[in-house]
Design an enzyme around this catalytic site. Sequence first.
Site, PDB file in Angstrom:
ATOM      1  N   ASP A 112      57.763 124.816 -35.820  1.00 42.59           N
ATOM      2  CA  ASP A 112      58.236 123.917 -36.869  1.00 42.59           C
ATOM      3  C   ASP A 112      57.020 123.203 -37.426  1.00 42.59           C
ATOM      4  OD1 ASP A 112      61.294 122.748 -37.566  1.00 42.59           O
ATOM      5  OD2 ASP A 112      59.617 121.529 -38.256  1.00 42.59           O
ATOM      6  N   ASP A 146      52.513 125.138 -39.818  1.00 38.62           N
ATOM      7  CA  ASP A 146      53.084 125.930 -40.900  1.00 38.62           C
ATOM      8  C   ASP A 146      53.199 127.383 -40.440  1.00 38.62           C
ATOM      9  OD1 ASP A 146      53.496 126.486 -43.981  1.00 38.62           O
ATOM     10  OD2 ASP A 146      51.936 127.874 -43.300  1.00 38.62           O
ATOM     11  N   GLY A 147      54.348 127.995 -40.668  1.00 36.65           N
ATOM     12  CA  GLY A 147      54.592 129.347 -40.172  1.00 36.65           C
ATOM     13  C   GLY A 147      53.602 130.372 -40.688  1.00 36.65           C
ATOM     14  N   ASP A 164      64.022 131.003 -40.450  1.00 37.69           N
ATOM     15  CA  ASP A 164      65.173 130.130 -40.683  1.00 37.69           C
ATOM     16  C   ASP A 164      64.674 128.846 -41.329  1.00 37.69           C
ATOM     17  OD1 ASP A 164      67.558 128.765 -40.658  1.00 37.69           O
ATOM     18  OD2 ASP A 164      67.593 128.421 -38.496  1.00 37.69           O
ATOM     19  N   PRO A 173      58.043 123.019 -53.535  1.00 34.03           N
ATOM     20  CA  PRO A 173      57.802 124.386 -54.033  1.00 34.03           C
ATOM     21  C   PRO A 173      56.890 125.210 -53.131  1.00 34.03           C
ATOM     22  CG  PRO A 173      56.555 122.782 -55.311  1.00 34.03           C
ATOM     23  CD  PRO A 173      57.462 121.991 -54.417  1.00 34.03           C
TER      24      PRO A 173
END
Length: 305
Positions: A112, A146-147, A164, A173
């Site tokens: 997350d 950050d993924g 997800d 954005p």
Amino acid sequence: MNLYGDSGANSIRGYISAEEEPAGSYKILRKFETPTQRIALVDHNGNLLVYSNGHQMFGTTADEDLFAEAMIHIPMAAARRRKSVLIIGGGGGITTREALRYTDVEKINTLDVDKIMIDFGKKLKPLVQFNKGSLNHPKVETVIEDGRKFVKKNSEKWDVIIVDLPEPNEKNPKLSRLFSREFYSLLKERLYPGGAIGVACSNADSTAEYLWSIHATLTKAGFYVLPYHYFEPVAAENWLFCLATASTVQPKDLRMSVEAKYLSTKKLRDMFDMPYYFVISKDTGKVQTDDNTVLVEIINNAWYS
């Protein structure tokens, strides 16, 4: 309605949108501001709800069980093996709980971007009870990042990858970069042969174009893609997802290999029968890239038109 903290109806709108405000009375237990979001913890009929920037992210309700089962068990059924799992956007620990049902899972990376969301899943008692302590499980490694940054700098591969995340919109954005062709191509490189990816695609209240744009983007990245949905009758919500694999998958070949609260093999396969009004809208899909705002425009038009 009982407020905790700021007073006045307008003071809560950055935390709870009018469209997603709980029905009836509720209590805001606490409000937080982080560099990326405004968070509210809400008590509604004895259930804990977690809101981010006005939108409900997760909670301790029955529909969260339904969503988590639909999100996890389709890609887990489609993957050739399930030793390693990556969950991008798993702060509540509910999807991680479902992935831990598989005894052949050896490691789960749950990511997350915001530490506070992971802390909720690890320490907030009602949520920890609901997710069965999943984020504290020895098989689970939680990551605050950050993924895309995590995947890009990490050479590791996974058997199942779950994305997800909330919809990118004009307020955030930059989330588009986690739905782009470039990002999906990167995920393809990090997927073991025979692996599967599951992507949450909003719900039917948005627009068919959103689902089909994610479908088109995954296809452009080289995946075989199947859309699926789960209709939750109590809230009358129709959640949308995409299953992405490197080779063809037939729904009739998928089966549940663990016990779940709501899903069975038949229900799992039935989720691939998409409503007619979605099927006829397939040509509306556009490819999201790092350089355009396709999904932001779709969501803004759906929310504000």
